[in-house]
Design a protein around this motif. Structure first.
Motif, PDB file in Angstrom:
ATOM      1  N   TYR A 163       0.849  -1.208   0.000  1.00  0.00           N
ATOM      2  CA  TYR A 163       0.000   0.000   0.000  1.00  0.00           C
ATOM      3  C   TYR A 163       0.872   1.241   0.000  1.00  0.00           C
ATOM      4  CZ  TYR A 163      -4.288  -2.612   0.680  1.00  0.00           C
ATOM      5  OH  TYR A 163      -5.348  -3.449   0.490  1.00  0.00           O
ATOM      6  N   LYS A 164       0.526   2.100  -0.938  1.00  0.00           N
ATOM      7  CA  LYS A 164       1.309   3.307  -1.085  1.00  0.00           C
ATOM      8  C   LYS A 164       0.383   4.453  -1.498  1.00  0.00           C
ATOM      9  CE  LYS A 164       5.667   4.941  -2.980  1.00  0.00           C
ATOM     10  NZ  LYS A 164       6.823   4.593  -3.838  1.00  0.00           N
ATOM     11  N   TRP A 165       0.700   5.689  -1.043  1.00  0.00           N
ATOM     12  CA  TRP A 165      -0.133   6.858  -1.316  1.00  0.00           C
ATOM     13  C   TRP A 165       0.181   7.440  -2.688  1.00  0.00           C
ATOM     14  CZ3 TRP A 165      -4.199   8.516   1.305  1.00  0.00           C
ATOM     15  CH2 TRP A 165      -4.370   8.129   2.634  1.00  0.00           C
ATOM     16  N   GLY A 166      -0.882   7.932  -3.280  1.00  0.00           N
ATOM     17  CA  GLY A 166      -0.758   8.650  -4.532  1.00  0.00           C
ATOM     18  C   GLY A 166      -1.906   9.654  -4.655  1.00  0.00           C
ATOM     19  N   PRO A 167      -1.834  10.534  -5.609  1.00  0.00           N
ATOM     20  CA  PRO A 167      -2.905  11.528  -5.756  1.00  0.00           C
ATOM     21  C   PRO A 167      -4.196  10.901  -6.279  1.00  0.00           C
ATOM     22  CG  PRO A 167      -1.333  11.721  -7.550  1.00  0.00           C
ATOM     23  CD  PRO A 167      -0.745  10.702  -6.639  1.00  0.00           C
ATOM     24  N   ALA A 168      -5.327  11.608  -5.963  1.00  0.00           N
ATOM     25  CA  ALA A 168      -6.637  11.116  -6.414  1.00  0.00           C
ATOM     26  C   ALA A 168      -7.534  12.309  -6.719  1.00  0.00           C
ATOM     27  CB  ALA A 168      -7.271  10.222  -5.358  1.00  0.00           C
ATOM     28  N   LEU A 169      -8.350  12.158  -7.760  1.00  0.00           N
ATOM     29  CA  LEU A 169      -9.348  13.161  -8.154  1.00  0.00           C
ATOM     30  C   LEU A 169     -10.693  12.472  -8.260  1.00  0.00           C
ATOM     31  CD1 LEU A 169      -7.398  15.023 -10.985  1.00  0.00           C
ATOM     32  CD2 LEU A 169      -7.715  15.775  -8.619  1.00  0.00           C
ATOM     33  N   THR A 170     -11.747  13.154  -7.765  1.00  0.00           N
ATOM     34  CA  THR A 170     -13.088  12.564  -7.803  1.00  0.00           C
ATOM     35  C   THR A 170     -14.054  13.601  -8.349  1.00  0.00           C
ATOM     36  OG1 THR A 170     -12.606  11.187  -5.879  1.00  0.00           O
ATOM     37  CG2 THR A 170     -14.930  11.472  -6.477  1.00  0.00           C
ATOM     38  N   ALA A 171     -14.934  13.168  -9.240  1.00  0.00           N
ATOM     39  CA  ALA A 171     -15.998  14.031  -9.766  1.00  0.00           C
ATOM     40  C   ALA A 171     -17.223  13.173  -9.983  1.00  0.00           C
ATOM     41  CB  ALA A 171     -15.572  14.698 -11.060  1.00  0.00           C
ATOM     42  N   GLY A 172     -18.381  13.698  -9.606  1.00  0.00           N
ATOM     43  CA  GLY A 172     -19.601  12.919  -9.775  1.00  0.00           C
ATOM     44  C   GLY A 172     -20.783  13.603  -9.117  1.00  0.00           C
ATOM     45  N   GLY A 173     -21.747  12.765  -8.819  1.00  0.00           N
ATOM     46  CA  GLY A 173     -22.939  13.303  -8.201  1.00  0.00           C
ATOM     47  C   GLY A 173     -23.869  12.194  -7.775  1.00  0.00           C
TER      48      GLY A 173
END
Length: 547
Positions: free
Chosen positions: A154-164
């Motif tokens: 397990y390692k951290w990385g960037p994340a983007l979320t878009a929705g509804g």
């Protein structure tokens, strides 16, 4: 070791979110048993979500194998066991900030998946509340801690979320409990494990579907509507009495100022004040209305927002008609003689202490005076009862009157005149002229004339007398005259009376009722005898011979 720790932390987080649901519901529900307003009118300040989540990552990882030479592509399988939780704080009805966390395939060793993901992100959320459903959209930026499909740690990385998604607003717990029918998101995650064995780099384009429960906490309802109450005191007055109108505001924001406006019947020149005075002097009798308005806000910006303007309030008051005055009058004395006076006294009152004016009238005679006391004069009035009327009027045109009366007594009749003997005249001196008034008689008659002048209303009666010899001669003459129409009858008594009257020219008196046995002289037949001097005697011897 990292995988075990992450799974344990995710379990604790998920259990904490689930356990907090009844606590929040209870905290929101207990003090407000009454149903809340519709979310479209009063949306929540906080939305807390917890529920199931399905994640389908799509991406390939080129993984270096154990021989250090071979590289094989590896793909992620769908993560069927996941939980998602979020908390959103709304600045207004529509916009807010959201913090979201998710855990997929961290709570169990699923044979259907070959990895796991833990995400933590924050961003903006927009909702569109209605009575039953609340659609929303959001965009988040954060990080993802991902475990790879071939034992990548397990390692951290960037994340983007878009929705509804869409929430259903249930009436449960006074509208605090909602159901998230669905939440559909696109989630981009990137992680780089490095160039070593069982390492690699992954860029995942993921689809995420979630559903669960939503707790609505707090409220974004606008501040309480400013209210104003209008009151008038007193509510019933007479013209000229003041009325105070007071405007009282409610639900005021203590940080804001209030501008007042009071208008209506009798209010002039009112300024920004919570009270105003009504001038009722010129208002007609009846009910009148005043109006109170108020608005709050910062100086110069009062009433910009709808809830800062109070609904106009009214109050009524009644102006009563002035009551007429009352009056009672009396006169003293109640009986007077002709020409006498009497005092009139009137007592008048005005229920509202208005200034009073007195006037008087009388059916006969005259009244002088304009105050509560006046004088009656009977001069020129006939005898009998007289009605006196006292009138009073106030400055508003109201009148009242009162009658009193007195009697003017008739004067007593003058005493009946009686005759009295003044003097006697003797006709015996002049034998040849037995009816002549001589100089001796003049002295007596002059005294009688003076008495008549002193008593202007007195009358004198002259009584003539004759002796027996004259009466006998007169009877013979009357008998003779009965046979001879031209015969003369000498009535010496009548002639003496006429001659005496001719000297006095008296006014006459009712002698017949006082002296009985006399006969009035018919002066149409007996006239005054002309007084002539006796002729001079020519021969003295003739006179001697007669003797």
């Amino acid at each position: 070791m990292h995988s075990h720790f992450l799974k344990s932390w995710s379990q604790v987080f998920a259990l904490a979110v689930v356990a907090s649901v009844p606590i929040v519901l209870a905290a929101q529900d207990a003090p407000k048993p009454a149903p809340k307003a519709s979310p479209s009118d009063s949306p929540s300040r906080w939305d807390i979500f917890a529920g199931y989540s399905y994640l389908a990552p799509k991406g390939t990882i080129e993984v270096l194998q154990s021989d250090g030479v071979t590289t094989l592509p590896q793909t992620f399988k769908s993560m069927n066991y996941g939980m998602l939780g979020s908390g959103a704080y709304y600045f207004n009805k529509y916009m807010g900030a959201q913090l979201e966390t998710g855990a997929h395939d961290l709570l169990t060793n699923s044979s259907s998946s070959n990895g796991g993901a833990f995400t933590l992100a924050g961003g903006l959320i927009a909702r569109f509340p209605t009575a039953d459903i609340t659609p929303f959209i959001h965009g988040l930026v954060g990080g993802a801690r991902i475990g790879g499909p071939q034992h990548e740690p397990y390692k951290w990385g960037p994340a983007l979320t878009a929705g509804g998604g869409m929430d259903y607003n249930t009436p449960l717990f006074n509208g605090h409990l909602g159901i998230r029918l669905f939440q559909a998101d696109y989630e981009y995650m990137h992680v780089n494990w490095g160039p070593g064995v069982h390492q690699g780099r992954a860029s995942l384009n993921s689809a995420r579907l979630s559903a669960g429960v939503v707790i609505h906490a707090g409220s974004i309802a606008p501040p309480p509507q400013l209210t104003v109450a209008c009151s008038a005191n007193p509510t019933s007055v007479f013209p000229g009495d003041p009325v105070t109108v007071t405007a009282t505001v409610g639900s005021q924001d203590p940080k804001l100022g209030v501008v007042y406006s009071i208008s209506g019947d009798g209010i002039t020149g009112a300024t920004n004040s919570a009270t105003a005075t009504v001038n009722t002097a010129d208002l007609p009798a009846g009910q009148h209305t005043v109006k109170c308005d108020a608005k709050e806000g910062k100086p110069g910006k009062e009433g910009v927002k709808p809830w800062q303007v109070a609904t106009q309030s009214t109050a009524t008051f009644t102006v009563k008609e002035f009551e007429p005055p009352t009056i009672s009058c009396s006169v003293s004395p109640t009986t007077i003689k002709p020409g006498d006076s009497a005092t009139i006294t009137c007592t008048a009152t005005s229920p509202q202490n208005r200034p009073l004016t007195y006037t008087y009238t009388a059916s006969a005679g005259s009244v002088t005076g304009t105050g509560a006391s006046a004088t009656y004069s009977s001069t020129g009035a006939p005898t009998g009862p007289v009605t006196i009327t006292g009138n009073v009027a106030d400055d508003k045109g109201h009148n009242a009157s009162s009658n009193t009366s007195l009697t003017i007594l008739a004067p007593p009749p003058p005493p009946q005149p009686h005759t009295q003997a003044l003097c006697s005249i003797n006709f015996e001196t002049d034998k040849k002229r037995p009816t002549r008034v001589d100089n001796e008689a003049k002295a007596c008659l002059d005294e009688v004339a003076l008495d008549l002048q002193r008593q202007s209303d007195a009358k004198a009666v002259v009584v003539g007398q004759s002796n027996a010899k004259e009466k006998a001669a007169m009877e013979k003459q009357l008998k003779y005259a009965a046979r001879h129409k031209r015969a003369k009858v000498d009535d010496f008594a009548a002639e003496r009376a006429v001659n005496t009257k001719d000297y006095l020219v008296p006014a006459g008196a009712n002698f017949g009722s006082d002296v009985q046995g006399t006969t009035p002289v018919d002066e149409t037949n007996i006239h005054p005898q002309v007084r002539k001097p006796l002729p001079m005697r020519k021969h003295a011897h003739r006179a001697a011979k007669r003797k």
